[in-house]
Design a protein around this motif. Structure first.
Motif, PDB file in Angstrom:
ATOM      1  N   ALA A 102       3.525  -0.640  15.024  1.00 54.28           N
ATOM      2  CA  ALA A 102       3.935   0.056  13.897  1.00 54.28           C
ATOM      3  C   ALA A 102       5.427   0.722  14.412  1.00 54.28           C
ATOM      4  CB  ALA A 102       3.007   1.035  13.441  1.00 54.28           C
ATOM      5  N   GLU A 103       6.278  -0.014  14.021  1.00 53.73           N
ATOM      6  CA  GLU A 103       7.859   0.603  14.340  1.00 53.73           C
ATOM      7  C   GLU A 103       7.979   1.834  13.447  1.00 53.73           C
ATOM      8  OE1 GLU A 103       9.478  -0.665  16.627  1.00 53.73           O
ATOM      9  OE2 GLU A 103       8.383  -2.533  16.712  1.00 53.73           O
ATOM     10  N   ASN A 104       8.390   2.847  14.389  1.00 43.87           N
ATOM     11  CA  ASN A 104       8.979   4.156  13.213  1.00 43.87           C
ATOM     12  C   ASN A 104       7.681   4.877  12.677  1.00 43.87           C
ATOM     13  OD1 ASN A 104      11.439   4.155  14.231  1.00 43.87           O
ATOM     14  ND2 ASN A 104      12.034   2.697  12.627  1.00 43.87           N
ATOM     15  N   GLY A 105       6.408   4.365  13.261  1.00 40.02           N
ATOM     16  CA  GLY A 105       5.144   4.960  12.780  1.00 40.02           C
ATOM     17  C   GLY A 105       4.995   4.457  11.360  1.00 40.02           C
ATOM     18  N   SER A 106       5.534   3.275  11.127  1.00 38.14           N
ATOM     19  CA  SER A 106       4.854   2.724   9.911  1.00 38.14           C
ATOM     20  C   SER A 106       4.774   1.050   9.834  1.00 38.14           C
ATOM     21  CB  SER A 106       6.167   2.903   8.573  1.00 38.14           C
ATOM     22  OG  SER A 106       5.693   2.355   7.521  1.00 38.14           O
ATOM     23  N   TYR A 107       3.658   0.532   9.066  1.00 37.43           N
ATOM     24  CA  TYR A 107       3.304  -0.704   9.087  1.00 37.43           C
ATOM     25  C   TYR A 107       2.886  -1.238   7.672  1.00 37.43           C
ATOM     26  CZ  TYR A 107       0.815  -5.176   9.905  1.00 37.43           C
ATOM     27  OH  TYR A 107       0.433  -6.413   9.751  1.00 37.43           O
ATOM     28  N   GLN A 108       3.530  -2.429   7.289  1.00 40.25           N
ATOM     29  CA  GLN A 108       3.090  -2.897   5.836  1.00 40.25           C
ATOM     30  C   GLN A 108       2.605  -4.284   6.067  1.00 40.25           C
ATOM     31  OE1 GLN A 108       6.057  -2.342   2.940  1.00 40.25           O
ATOM     32  NE2 GLN A 108       6.024  -0.264   3.304  1.00 40.25           N
ATOM     33  N   GLN A 109       1.598  -4.913   5.215  1.00 38.65           N
ATOM     34  CA  GLN A 109       1.289  -6.232   5.327  1.00 38.65           C
ATOM     35  C   GLN A 109       0.832  -6.732   3.918  1.00 38.65           C
ATOM     36  OE1 GLN A 109      -1.611  -7.372   8.255  1.00 38.65           O
ATOM     37  NE2 GLN A 109      -2.662  -8.812   7.275  1.00 38.65           N
ATOM     38  N   MET A 110       1.247  -7.704   3.403  1.00 40.51           N
ATOM     39  CA  MET A 110       1.009  -8.205   2.120  1.00 40.51           C
ATOM     40  C   MET A 110      -0.328  -8.829   2.360  1.00 40.51           C
ATOM     41  SD  MET A 110       3.473  -7.415   0.629  1.00 40.51           S
ATOM     42  CE  MET A 110       2.942  -7.749  -1.152  1.00 40.51           C
ATOM     43  N   LEU A 111      -1.369  -8.647   1.406  1.00 43.26           N
ATOM     44  CA  LEU A 111      -2.472  -9.374   1.541  1.00 43.26           C
ATOM     45  C   LEU A 111      -2.826 -10.346   0.610  1.00 43.26           C
ATOM     46  CD1 LEU A 111      -4.687  -5.987   1.567  1.00 43.26           C
ATOM     47  CD2 LEU A 111      -4.140  -7.583   3.410  1.00 43.26           C
ATOM     48  N   GLY A 122      -3.319 -11.128  -2.434  1.00 42.96           N
ATOM     49  CA  GLY A 122      -4.383 -10.992  -3.304  1.00 42.96           C
ATOM     50  C   GLY A 122      -5.820 -10.784  -2.771  1.00 42.96           C
ATOM     51  N   LYS A 123      -5.899 -11.161  -1.617  1.00 39.90           N
ATOM     52  CA  LYS A 123      -7.370 -11.260  -1.025  1.00 39.90           C
ATOM     53  C   LYS A 123      -8.024  -9.971  -0.717  1.00 39.90           C
ATOM     54  CE  LYS A 123     -10.020 -13.652   2.928  1.00 39.90           C
ATOM     55  NZ  LYS A 123      -9.680 -14.404   4.098  1.00 39.90           N
ATOM     56  N   SER A 124      -9.201  -9.797  -1.327  1.00 44.72           N
ATOM     57  CA  SER A 124     -10.015  -8.581  -0.915  1.00 44.72           C
ATOM     58  C   SER A 124     -10.835  -8.404   0.130  1.00 44.72           C
ATOM     59  CB  SER A 124     -10.851  -8.371  -2.142  1.00 44.72           C
ATOM     60  OG  SER A 124     -10.270  -8.154  -3.442  1.00 44.72           O
ATOM     61  N   TYR A 125     -10.477  -7.186   0.949  1.00 44.92           N
ATOM     62  CA  TYR A 125     -11.262  -6.877   2.037  1.00 44.92           C
ATOM     63  C   TYR A 125     -12.371  -5.656   1.721  1.00 44.92           C
ATOM     64  CZ  TYR A 125      -8.085 -10.045   4.586  1.00 44.92           C
ATOM     65  OH  TYR A 125      -7.408 -11.152   4.700  1.00 44.92           O
ATOM     66  N   GLN A 126     -13.424  -5.786   2.579  1.00 45.72           N
ATOM     67  CA  GLN A 126     -14.395  -4.814   2.541  1.00 45.72           C
ATOM     68  C   GLN A 126     -14.282  -3.373   3.353  1.00 45.72           C
ATOM     69  OE1 GLN A 126     -17.656  -7.641   2.351  1.00 45.72           O
ATOM     70  NE2 GLN A 126     -18.245  -7.185   0.395  1.00 45.72           N
ATOM     71  N   MET A 127     -13.678  -3.778   4.242  1.00 50.22           N
ATOM     72  CA  MET A 127     -13.483  -2.938   5.466  1.00 50.22           C
ATOM     73  C   MET A 127     -12.328  -3.266   6.212  1.00 50.22           C
ATOM     74  SD  MET A 127     -16.038  -1.947   8.685  1.00 50.22           S
ATOM     75  CE  MET A 127     -17.455  -1.205   7.722  1.00 50.22           C
ATOM     76  N   LEU A 128     -11.748  -2.241   6.681  1.00 44.24           N
ATOM     77  CA  LEU A 128     -10.500  -2.117   7.632  1.00 44.24           C
ATOM     78  C   LEU A 128     -10.705  -1.401   8.617  1.00 44.24           C
ATOM     79  CD1 LEU A 128      -6.825  -1.694   6.570  1.00 44.24           C
ATOM     80  CD2 LEU A 128      -7.845  -0.141   8.330  1.00 44.24           C
ATOM     81  N   ARG A 129     -10.641  -1.728  10.094  1.00 43.24           N
ATOM     82  CA  ARG A 129     -10.580  -1.180  11.066  1.00 43.24           C
ATOM     83  C   ARG A 129      -9.289  -0.878  11.862  1.00 43.24           C
ATOM     84  NH1 ARG A 129     -15.377  -3.393  14.378  1.00 43.24           N
ATOM     85  NH2 ARG A 129     -15.537  -1.261  15.371  1.00 43.24           N
ATOM     86  N   GLU A 141      -2.733   7.112   8.319  1.00 40.55           N
ATOM     87  CA  GLU A 141      -2.977   7.458   6.838  1.00 40.55           C
ATOM     88  C   GLU A 141      -2.759   6.075   6.117  1.00 40.55           C
ATOM     89  OE1 GLU A 141      -0.424  10.302   5.310  1.00 40.55           O
ATOM     90  OE2 GLU A 141      -1.320  11.875   6.566  1.00 40.55           O
ATOM     91  N   ILE A 142      -3.912   5.692   5.431  1.00 36.56           N
ATOM     92  CA  ILE A 142      -3.997   4.194   4.875  1.00 36.56           C
ATOM     93  C   ILE A 142      -4.036   4.243   3.431  1.00 36.56           C
ATOM     94  CG2 ILE A 142      -5.109   2.085   4.978  1.00 36.56           C
ATOM     95  CD1 ILE A 142      -6.691   3.257   7.579  1.00 36.56           C
ATOM     96  N   SER A 143      -3.207   3.331   2.792  1.00 39.34           N
ATOM     97  CA  SER A 143      -3.097   3.013   1.550  1.00 39.34           C
ATOM     98  C   SER A 143      -3.203   1.625   1.264  1.00 39.34           C
ATOM     99  CB  SER A 143      -1.814   3.573   0.767  1.00 39.34           C
ATOM    100  OG  SER A 143      -1.595   5.008   0.974  1.00 39.34           O
ATOM    101  N   ALA A 144      -3.997   1.130   0.269  1.00 38.06           N
ATOM    102  CA  ALA A 144      -4.212  -0.321   0.291  1.00 38.06           C
ATOM    103  C   ALA A 144      -4.884  -0.700  -1.123  1.00 38.06           C
ATOM    104  CB  ALA A 144      -5.197  -0.814   0.933  1.00 38.06           C
ATOM    105  N   ASN A 145      -4.549  -1.815  -1.580  1.00 41.16           N
ATOM    106  CA  ASN A 145      -4.922  -2.539  -2.723  1.00 41.16           C
ATOM    107  C   ASN A 145      -5.094  -3.837  -2.442  1.00 41.16           C
ATOM    108  OD1 ASN A 145      -2.447  -3.579  -3.011  1.00 41.16           O
ATOM    109  ND2 ASN A 145      -1.652  -1.903  -4.449  1.00 41.16           N
ATOM    110  N   LYS A 146      -5.303  -4.653  -3.501  1.00 43.10           N
ATOM    111  CA  LYS A 146      -5.802  -6.167  -3.051  1.00 43.10           C
ATOM    112  C   LYS A 146      -4.340  -6.944  -2.824  1.00 43.10           C
ATOM    113  CE  LYS A 146      -5.740  -7.779  -7.902  1.00 43.10           C
ATOM    114  NZ  LYS A 146      -6.597  -8.531  -8.960  1.00 43.10           N
ATOM    115  N   TYR A 147      -3.060  -6.271  -3.201  1.00 43.73           N
ATOM    116  CA  TYR A 147      -1.838  -6.977  -2.658  1.00 43.73           C
ATOM    117  C   TYR A 147      -1.169  -6.552  -1.415  1.00 43.73           C
ATOM    118  CZ  TYR A 147      -2.399  -7.985  -7.746  1.00 43.73           C
ATOM    119  OH  TYR A 147      -2.842  -8.432  -8.853  1.00 43.73           O
ATOM    120  N   MET A 148      -1.270  -5.273  -1.148  1.00 39.32           N
ATOM    121  CA  MET A 148      -0.714  -4.567  -0.046  1.00 39.32           C
ATOM    122  C   MET A 148      -1.350  -3.715   1.028  1.00 39.32           C
ATOM    123  SD  MET A 148       3.386  -3.020   0.158  1.00 39.32           S
ATOM    124  CE  MET A 148       2.600  -1.532  -0.157  1.00 39.32           C
TER     125      MET A 148
END
Length: 217
Positions: A150-159, A161-168, A180-187
């Motif tokens: 994560a550059e400068n303490g930030s990371y983004q990833q496009m998903l 539209g695929k749904s995941y049930q858990m993030l580790r 600190e995590i924010s997520a939806n089915k897109y990002m």
């Protein structure tokens, strides 16, 4: 103090386990996992011994869950002494010795006696939490960790539209980076913060290497 925390935890479990559909949902999920694993029997890359061990664990967990009689945690709800403690522990200072003298006396029983009591109160709930444990374990094992920075303490990833049930997330705690995590089915967006002397969170400055695992049945 530790036995007081253990008892409070049982009360919290009772709140979660009180859902009428939880037991049935777990039985259905265990059976679904069993059927999925059975389809791997013909796969030459799967060790039969390991597969049989997991299937046997699923069968034993299902049978124990089916053996639970009545409403989950009913044995605790029918214990007037435990319910009196539960009713007082939600009040600040409500479990003081002058409000609950019998509870105060129990806390002075030998540790072995208190441990045996707590074990007897928790044991009827054990099949439920064993089932939750194996489902979560199987879910965690579906993911493959990927090393990311994560550059400068930030990371983004496009998903996509695929749904995941858990993030580790796995990272070196010595970095002092707090995800600190924010997520939806897109990002997916992970922002790392750090704490100063006043403990107030602030943006993490610098690079944060970590492992990301996306899990989905």
């Amino acid at each position: 103090m530790q036995h007081h925390i253990a008892l409070s935890t049982i009360f919290e479990m009772l709140e979660v386990a009180g859902r009428a559909d939880l037991k049935m949902d777990l039985l259905q999920e265990l059976e679904r996992q069993r059927q999925t694993l059975m389809s791997f029997r013909s796969n030459p890359n799967v060790l039969p011994e390991m597969l049989d061990a997991v299937l046997n664990e699923l069968d034993q967990t299902s049978e124990a869950l089916k053996g639970m009689q009545g409403r989950t945690g009913q044995h605790i709800r029918e214990n007037e002494w435990l319910m009196s403690i539960r009713g007082r522990t939600i009040i600040p200072g409500g479990a003081c010795e002058f409000d609950l003298p019998s509870y105060y006396a129990w806390q002075h029983h030998p540790a072995e006696k208190r441990y045996a009591d707590i074990l007897s109160w928790f044991s009827p709930l054990a099949p439920l939490f064993d089932a939750i444990g194996i489902v979560l374990r199987l879910l965690r094992e579906t993911g493959h960790p990927v090393k990311i920075s994560a550059e400068n303490g930030s990371y983004q990833q496009m998903l996509q539209g695929k749904s995941y049930q858990m993030l580790r997330i796995t990272l070196n705690e010595q970095l002092g980076a707090i995800p600190e995590i924010s997520a939806n089915k897109y990002m997916l967006w992970i922002r790392y913060t750090s704490q100063g002397g006043d403990l107030k969170p602030k943006a993490f400055e610098g690079e944060v290497p970590f492992e990301l695992t996306l899990c989905n049945f």
